[in-house]
Design an enzyme around this catalytic site. Structure first.
Site, PDB file in Angstrom:
ATOM      1  N   GLY A  13       0.706  -1.208   0.185  1.00 21.48           N
ATOM      2  CA  GLY A  13       0.085   0.076  -0.004  1.00 21.48           C
ATOM      3  C   GLY A  13       0.906   1.348   0.148  1.00 21.48           C
ATOM      4  O   GLY A  13       1.785   1.579   0.662  1.00 21.48           O
ATOM      5  N   GLU A 105       5.839  -5.074   5.817  1.00 19.61           N
ATOM      6  CA  GLU A 105       6.085  -6.779   6.227  1.00 19.61           C
ATOM      7  C   GLU A 105       6.234  -7.503   4.952  1.00 19.61           C
ATOM      8  O   GLU A 105       7.085  -8.252   4.686  1.00 19.61           O
ATOM      9  CB  GLU A 105       5.112  -7.215   7.209  1.00 19.61           C
ATOM     10  N   ASP A 130       0.315   1.736   8.701  1.00 17.76           N
ATOM     11  CA  ASP A 130       0.020   1.044   9.974  1.00 17.76           C
ATOM     12  C   ASP A 130       0.991   0.817  11.048  1.00 17.76           C
ATOM     13  O   ASP A 130       0.568   1.026  12.196  1.00 17.76           O
ATOM     14  CB  ASP A 130      -0.068  -0.600   9.502  1.00 17.76           C
ATOM     15  N   HIS A 273      -9.089   5.169   1.825  1.00 22.11           N
ATOM     16  CA  HIS A 273      -7.985   5.625   1.284  1.00 22.11           C
ATOM     17  C   HIS A 273      -7.647   6.954   1.590  1.00 22.11           C
ATOM     18  O   HIS A 273      -6.757   7.301   1.156  1.00 22.11           O
ATOM     19  CB  HIS A 273      -7.975   5.068  -0.117  1.00 22.11           C
ATOM     20  N   GLN A 275      -6.989   8.426   4.127  1.00 22.76           N
ATOM     21  CA  GLN A 275      -6.079   8.582   5.076  1.00 22.76           C
ATOM     22  C   GLN A 275      -4.533   8.257   4.463  1.00 22.76           C
ATOM     23  O   GLN A 275      -3.680   8.278   5.119  1.00 22.76           O
ATOM     24  CB  GLN A 275      -6.084   7.980   6.413  1.00 22.76           C
TER      25      GLN A 275
HETATM   26  O1  F6P Z   1      -1.389  -2.437   4.869  1.00 24.69           O
HETATM   27  C1  F6P Z   1      -1.698  -1.114   4.797  1.00 24.69           C
HETATM   28  C2  F6P Z   1      -3.035  -1.050   4.728  1.00 24.69           C
HETATM   29  O2  F6P Z   1      -3.200   0.498   4.450  1.00 24.69           O
HETATM   30  C3  F6P Z   1      -3.985  -1.649   5.590  1.00 24.69           C
HETATM   31  O3  F6P Z   1      -4.334  -1.085   6.811  1.00 24.69           O
HETATM   32  C4  F6P Z   1      -5.240  -1.764   4.632  1.00 24.69           C
HETATM   33  O4  F6P Z   1      -6.366  -2.768   5.318  1.00 24.69           O
HETATM   34  C5  F6P Z   1      -4.869  -1.891   3.331  1.00 24.69           C
HETATM   35  O5  F6P Z   1      -3.469  -1.343   3.307  1.00 24.69           O
HETATM   36  C6  F6P Z   1      -5.771  -1.746   2.059  1.00 24.69           C
HETATM   37  O6  F6P Z   1      -5.135  -1.914   1.052  1.00 24.69           O
HETATM   38  P1  F6P Z   1      -5.616  -1.628  -0.537  1.00 24.69           P
HETATM   39  O7  F6P Z   1      -4.966  -0.339  -0.534  1.00 24.69           O
HETATM   40  O8  F6P Z   1      -4.923  -2.642  -1.227  1.00 24.69           O
HETATM   41  O9  F6P Z   1      -7.097  -1.636  -0.309  1.00 24.69           O
END
Ligand code: F6P
Length: 360
Positions: A13, A105, A130, A273, A275
């Site tokens: 992300g 991670e 996170d 998103h 945030q």
């Molecule tokens: O891993 C970071 C994160 O922001 C999580 O908090 C959230 O659940 C996830 O990414 C959302 O991912 P995507 O952008 O693939 O919807």
């Protein structure tokens, strides 16, 4: 003599702070006579040798910009046939002396495996809104995300007060509740729901009723991944085996439960998103710059298999193996602090803290 060549990729992300980190690495490398090559779309770009130029002019002012100019993906080469071999072939083809992988991670887990199993010349830069990487005190992206979430929470409180409603704000945080915790504390929330423990609906209702009595409104901050009866777990999973949290409806379900228990009209909002976008805060610009520069320093001195970490205000190398071993979740000390705040606001005694003191 040929210049040292450093590849840079961003995976997982996106979050504010990635561009400052890319810029930090490029400026450090350039100042030491090395050159950088951008890899598009995370590990996908490394499997496909999809690159873009990364000269000083390409990064000069990106310290102020959110997102990542390199693009990103959640591709895991170890889930693709000959994926790691393709990555190694790209390193050879591009004549890379080092590869800086910026990610959380998952991205760093790939870097760690490529280092231990294929001797890839990798260096990791920790990124995640996170803030759940255990080997570093903070990751860039977190401060920016919390700043946006606090702003949203304060706006919700205004409208909640006008209507005498309880307001629920859902924030991200798939495995760890740091965004919800810091947002809740900083925005004076009356209750914070975290993935680290199941929601105690009765306790929450008592605290919200006390807040409504005192203020005519109450604010709840909830992480997207909380455990609540009736919340459906989404079945889709990504390349890393993680649940994709879409349409889970935590905030809506939580507000229904709150309305049922308190009788107070309740509304929910999800910032999603939002945030993760927008300009990085000053903290994230500086942290991103520092870790990016340190990663280039390790690349130039041939120190591979490390992640650069913030420890006691210094940027230091930590082995990728150690850095990806455990996730950092909200611990008991923070839970006690949070409970003391919300109990204090509700005029209650925090029994758990009292017990802990008696035991000590
Ligand atoms: O891993 C970071 C994160 O922001 C999580 O908090 C959230 O659940 C996830 O990414 C959302 O991912 P995507 O952008 O693939 O919807």
């Amino acid at each position: 003599m040929a210049k040292i060549r450093i590849g840079i990729l961003t995976g997982g992300g996106d979050c504010p702070g990635l561009n400052p980190a890319i810029r930090g690495a490029v400026l450090h490398a350039s100042a030491h006579g090395a050159e950088c090559i951008g890899v598009r779309g995370g590990w996908r770009g490394m499997m496909e040798a999809d690159t873009l130029p990364l000269r000083v002019g390409d990064v000069a002012d990106i310290v102020v910009k959110g997102g990542t100019i390199l693009g990103t993906s959640r591709t895991n080469p170890f889930k693709h046939e000959n994926g790691p071999a393709h990555v190694m072939a790209t390193i050879k083809k591009l004549k890379l002396d080092a590869l800086i992988a910026m990610g959380g991670e998952d991205t760093l887990g790939v870097a760690s495996k490529l280092f231990s199993e294929h001797q890839a010349p990798v260096i990791g830069v920790p990124k995640t809104m996170d803030n759940d990487l255990s080997a570093t005190e903070y990751t860039f992206g977190f401060d920016s995300a919390v700043t946006v979430a606090v702003d949203a929470a304060e706006r919700l409180r205004d409208t909640g007060r006008s209507h005498s409603r309880i307001m629920v704000l859902e924030v991200m945080g798939r495995h760890a509740g740091w965004v919800a915790l810091f947002t809740g504390i900083a925005a004076a929330a009356d209750y914070v729901c975290l993935p680290e423990r199941p929601v105690d609906v009765k306790d929450m209702a008592a605290k919200l009723k006390a807040a409504c009595k005192r203020n005519g409104t109450a604010l709840v901050v909830a992480s997207e991944a909380i455990t609540l009866p009736g919340v459906q777990h989404h079945k889709e999973i990504d390349d890393f085996g993680h649940e994709i949290l879409k349409e889970r409806g935590v905030a809506e379900r939580l507000s229904e439960a709150i309305h049922k228990e308190t009788g107070v009209e309740t509304r929910a909002a999800v910032i999603g998103h939002i945030q993760r976008g927008g300009p990085p805060t000053v903290f994230d610009r500086i942290l991103g710059t520092r870790v990016g520069m340190k990663a280039s320093e390790l690349a130039l001195s041939g120190q591979f298999g490390y992640m650069v970490a913030l420890k006691a205000d210094k940027i230091v190398p930590v082995s990728l193996k150690e850095a990806t071993a455990d996730l950092k979740t909200v611990n008991l000390e923070w839970l006690d602090l949070l409970d003391t705040i919300t109990s204090g606001l509700a005029g209650e005694t925090n029994r758990r803290v009292k017990g802990a003191r008696t035991a000590a």
